[in-house]
Design a protein around this motif. Structure first.
Motif, PDB file in Angstrom:
ATOM      1  N   VAL A 125       0.841  -1.203   0.000  1.00  0.00           N
ATOM      2  CA  VAL A 125       0.000   0.000   0.000  1.00  0.00           C
ATOM      3  C   VAL A 125       0.876   1.254   0.000  1.00  0.00           C
ATOM      4  N   ASN A 126       1.882   1.277   0.861  1.00  0.00           N
ATOM      5  CA  ASN A 126       2.754   2.452   0.938  1.00  0.00           C
ATOM      6  C   ASN A 126       3.554   2.663  -0.338  1.00  0.00           C
ATOM      7  N   GLY A 128       2.473   2.163  -3.152  1.00  0.00           N
ATOM      8  CA  GLY A 128       1.513   2.706  -4.107  1.00  0.00           C
ATOM      9  C   GLY A 128       1.393   4.218  -4.061  1.00  0.00           C
ATOM     10  N   THR A 131      -1.382   8.958  -1.931  1.00  0.00           N
ATOM     11  CA  THR A 131      -2.832   8.982  -2.151  1.00  0.00           C
ATOM     12  C   THR A 131      -3.461   7.650  -1.775  1.00  0.00           C
ATOM     13  N   ARG A 132      -2.819   6.555  -2.170  1.00  0.00           N
ATOM     14  CA  ARG A 132      -3.342   5.226  -1.826  1.00  0.00           C
ATOM     15  C   ARG A 132      -3.277   4.993  -0.318  1.00  0.00           C
ATOM     16  N   THR A 133      -2.175   5.425   0.307  1.00  0.00           N
ATOM     17  CA  THR A 133      -2.040   5.260   1.752  1.00  0.00           C
ATOM     18  C   THR A 133      -3.161   5.988   2.487  1.00  0.00           C
ATOM     19  N   ALA A 135      -6.130   6.748   1.287  1.00  0.00           N
ATOM     20  CA  ALA A 135      -7.396   6.064   1.007  1.00  0.00           C
ATOM     21  C   ALA A 135      -7.563   4.820   1.872  1.00  0.00           C
ATOM     22  N   VAL A 136      -6.504   4.038   2.011  1.00  0.00           N
ATOM     23  CA  VAL A 136      -6.584   2.834   2.844  1.00  0.00           C
ATOM     24  C   VAL A 136      -6.753   3.221   4.314  1.00  0.00           C
TER      25      VAL A 136
END
Length: 168
Positions: A125-126, A128, A131-133, A135-136
């Motif tokens: 996730v990180n 990614g 922004t992804r971090t 969102a998760v």
């Protein structure tokens, strides 16, 4: 600077609400007894002081690096180096504790296996991006926040719950 205020708050809250909220209450209650809420209030004051001082330092030194940049600039390079390694060691230990906590909840008896999987997922996730971090983290907080509120509500609705029992 990719984070707006809302995203920064999400990351901050996500960092504060860690595995400790799922594992620390029993030992904390044993140690503090009926003064647990007093201890929690003191911890909140310390967290507030930490957050505001970190924010002020970030405003003075607006670059990536956090505590080690501040220590290097305000004190000396050796202190920045020490702060950086302290951060790495502390976060590594924290990551291991959170991974084992996830394992204890999700598959008791197989904590290490689940912990390794959790570390791999968080790493992916990180990698990614920010922004992804964020969102998760929103999803994780959407699950843990109501769960913690439900636990608190259940505790306060118990017949024995009373502020009169809080004594030093």
């Amino acid at each position: 600077r990719q984070l707006g205020l809302a995203s920064a708050v999400v990351v901050g809250v996500g960092s504060m609400v860690g595995a400790g909220v799922f594992t620390a209450w029993g030992p904390a209650a044993d140690a503090a007894g009926t003064a647990l809420l007093v201890g929690l209030g003191l911890a909140a004051l310390v967290a507030f002081a930490n957050a505001t001082s970190s924010a002020r330092l970030a405003a003075v030194h607006p670059e990536s690096g956090g505590t080690y940049v501040y220590a290097r600039r305000q004190l000396a390079p050796v202190w920045g180096h020490l702060a950086g390694w302290g951060f790495v060691v502390g976060k590594t230990a924290s990551c291991a504790a959170m991974a084992l906590t996830a394992g204890a909840y999700l598959w008791p008896g197989h904590e290490r296996l689940v912990g390794l999987a959790a570390v791999a997922i968080v790493t992916a996730v990180n990698l990614g991006g920010l922004t992804r971090t964020v969102a998760v983290t929103v999803v994780v907080l959407a699950v843990t926040g109501p769960t913690l509120l439900a636990v608190v509500a259940a505790g306060w609705s118990a017949p024995a719950a009373s502020l009169d029992r809080l004594t030093p």
